[in-house]
Structures are given as structure tokens and as C-alpha cells.
Design an enzyme around this catalytic site. Sequence first.
Site, short mmCIF file in Angstrom:
data_model
loop_
_atom_site.label_atom_id
_atom_site.label_comp_id
_atom_site.label_asym_id
_atom_site.label_seq_id
_atom_site.Cartn_x
_atom_site.Cartn_y
_atom_site.Cartn_z
N ILE A 137 0.61 -1.18 0.20
CA ILE A 137 0.30 0.14 0.49
C ILE A 137 0.89 1.08 -0.05
CG2 ILE A 137 -1.57 1.75 1.61
CD1 ILE A 137 -2.83 -1.63 2.39
N PHE B 125 2.96 2.93 8.11
CA PHE B 125 2.50 2.01 7.29
C PHE B 125 3.56 0.70 8.12
CE2 PHE B 125 1.63 4.53 3.58
CZ PHE B 125 0.47 4.65 3.06
N LYS C 218 1.64 -7.39 9.65
CA LYS C 218 -0.02 -7.59 9.25
C LYS C 218 -0.45 -8.57 9.04
CE LYS C 218 1.23 -6.69 4.40
NZ LYS C 218 0.36 -5.64 3.22
N ASN D 237 7.45 -4.39 17.49
CA ASN D 237 7.17 -3.85 16.40
C ASN D 237 6.04 -2.79 16.18
OD1 ASN D 237 8.71 -4.18 13.37
ND2 ASN D 237 6.32 -3.75 12.91
N SER E 152 -7.05 -1.04 10.21
CA SER E 152 -7.72 -2.00 9.20
C SER E 152 -8.49 -2.01 10.02
CB SER E 152 -7.25 -3.72 10.16
OG SER E 152 -7.11 -4.30 9.41
N TYR F 193 -2.48 -9.59 15.61
CA TYR F 193 -2.51 -7.97 14.85
C TYR F 193 -3.52 -6.53 14.75
CZ TYR F 193 -3.21 -5.84 10.29
OH TYR F 193 -3.40 -4.84 9.34
N LYS G 209 -3.30 -2.89 16.05
CA LYS G 209 -3.78 -1.92 15.89
C LYS G 209 -5.20 -0.88 16.38
CE LYS G 209 -2.32 -2.06 11.28
NZ LYS G 209 -1.38 -1.10 11.29
N ASN H 117 -9.97 -4.62 2.47
CA ASN H 117 -10.03 -5.50 2.47
C ASN H 117 -9.01 -5.28 0.73
OD1 ASN H 117 -11.75 -7.30 3.49
ND2 ASN H 117 -10.83 -8.75 3.29
N ARG I 102 -16.41 -10.61 1.73
CA ARG I 102 -15.62 -9.22 2.38
C ARG I 102 -16.12 -8.35 1.18
NH1 ARG I 102 -15.62 -12.68 4.75
NH2 ARG I 102 -14.30 -12.97 7.11
N GLY J 226 -12.48 -17.39 13.80
CA GLY J 226 -12.10 -16.19 13.56
C GLY J 226 -13.07 -15.61 12.59
#
Length: 335
Positions: free
Chosen positions: A12, A80, A84, A99, A124, A148, A152, A178, A230, A294
Site C-alpha cells: 500500500i 504504514f 500484518k 514492532n 484496519s 494483529y 491496531k 480488503n 468481503r 475467527g
Amino acid sequence: MNILLTGGAGYIGSHTYCELIDKNHNVIILDNFSNSEKTVLKQLELIVKKPVEYIEGDILDFSLLKKTLSKYKVEAVIHFAGLKAVGESVNEPLRYYENNVAGTINLLKALDAAKVYKFVFSSSATVYGTPEYLPIDEEHPLNAINPYGRTKLQIETILKDFSCSNFDMKIAILRYFNPSGAHHSGLIGENPKGVPNNLVPYMMQVANHQLPFLKIYGDNYQTPDGSGIRDYIHVTDLALGHVKALHFLNSTQTPINIFNLGTGKGSSVLEVIQAFNKACGVSIPFKVEGKRDGDVAVCYAKNERAKKVLNWQPVFSLEDMIKSAWKFQQKNKIS
């Protein structure tokens, strides 16, 4: 404007770099290349037709951050840099917290010292967790269900608290759905290391005979065709959302600004496969496996706030995403 992109050589980040250069900004990339390749820099130079300013380094290196912000007279940061992969985060949570969370705190300390007051954060839709209603708007309850997503969510909380102690700070939090597709040139796109975690690059590798078949996790969801739905957004639309958010920070007096970046509609896994077969003329073999822990049946954005406040509108279709990703795959002989 002088803009620092942390993780700017990634998927991205690299597309956002192109859009910022197109708007005549001065952009510096900071990347440790843990999840990207230096070859991307050469590709970017071919696209923008000028040398790329970059620094190989880590957001955990406070001294480097201070030097970079000072040397380039940075006025804004788009952040960014972050690990991820959901599955990896379950296996290596401490690495993810160090991180993503500690790295962001380090970056914010450097920004505070350098008096850099414009900050766009790459968040996200995972912060929402299992949808309680659809479409998901920015007021939806936050309940991340994996390490993850929790990194965020913790960063978002830190940003809100930080803004309360620094009234000059203007922050945009962008919650992606997505991202898919590639740059129209075919020179940059999604090239994950190892087996892809995302549907579209996984399909590309199957179509290119690098993987034997696509795994579909569950075909008995309460959806029209039984597969999960999605909200797939073209990476160029997403990149343009960052540009719009950055420009918005120049005029707003609101310290924290949160926006969903998605198309506002969903596509099922089987619909994406059918779109690929039609757009590229290649049949994707697949096998159905059990649902993953999940995973939810349906998830898509309400994007009205970004449309109204940022004057941002996604323009690329699912077919555009598929064709551009296939062009990148073919042009670069991804292996």
C-alpha cells in the site's frame, strides 16, 4: 509538502508514494524491507520518472527517526510500517506488539520532539472484530479478536490519548477493508513473501501454477453462495484515500479523524473466482476446507463519512482489481 512514508516500499505504501508524487509532494520512504523488496524502488523510479529518496531503517531506531525528520524537514507522516499477518500474529504476538505498538510509540515520540503535527495511520477493519451489524460504520463497537487486530486497536487508543496531550496534533486513522489489485503500469503490486494470506494474490499464484489449488475456507455460511463475503477495494483507490486524508488534515481543527476505506459492498469468494475466470480466461481450481477460527460470514464497510468529509470516492471495480493484479503477476513473472 515534505512527507515521510514509513513502510513506504510495501504494497500500500508504494502505491501511495506514486499518488503523492503525482500531486507534487516531496516524499521520503523509510523501510526495513522485512516485508518488501528493494527492487520496488527501481519500479517506482520507472513510474514517477525520478530518483526515489529512501532510507533503510527501522521505526524502533529513535535516533534514525530524529535524524530523518530533521534532515528532510518532514511536515507530515503516513505510517504504514507494521507486521500484518493474522496467523503469524497468533504465533508471534510479542514480535507484533514490539514492532507495531512499541514502534509506533517510538515514532510518535520522534514526531513530538520534531514538532511534526500531521499524522495518517494505516489501521484496519480488524479492529471491529465480528460484525454486530452491517454495513460497518465508524461507530461500530471495537472488538479485535486476534493479536494483529489488537495491535491496531491499541495504536488507535494511543493516538487518541496522545492527541489530548498535544493540541497541535492532527491525526487521520484509516481503517482498511480488503486491499486488492495493482498499479495500472503493472510495475508494482502485491507480492507477499511465502504463501499469500489474501485471496487475490493466492488466486494469482494458483493461476500461474505456483500453487496447486485455491483453498476456500467454508462453503456453508449464511450467504447466497455459501462462501464468505468481503469488501475488496482497489489499492489505488486506497492510496488516493491517504492523499485525501492528508490534505484534509491541512484544514481541519479536529484532532482525531477516523474513516473507513472500503467500497461499501461485498463480494463472495466464489464471485471473485468467477470474476477472475471471466476477466483473465484462466480457470482457478479450488478445494473447500473447514472454516477458520475467527472468520465471519459477511463484512463490508459503510464509507459515507470518507465520501462526504474527504470527498473521496472508490472508482475501480472488482474486474479492475483482478485485471491489474494479473497484469502485475504476468509482467513480473512472480515466483
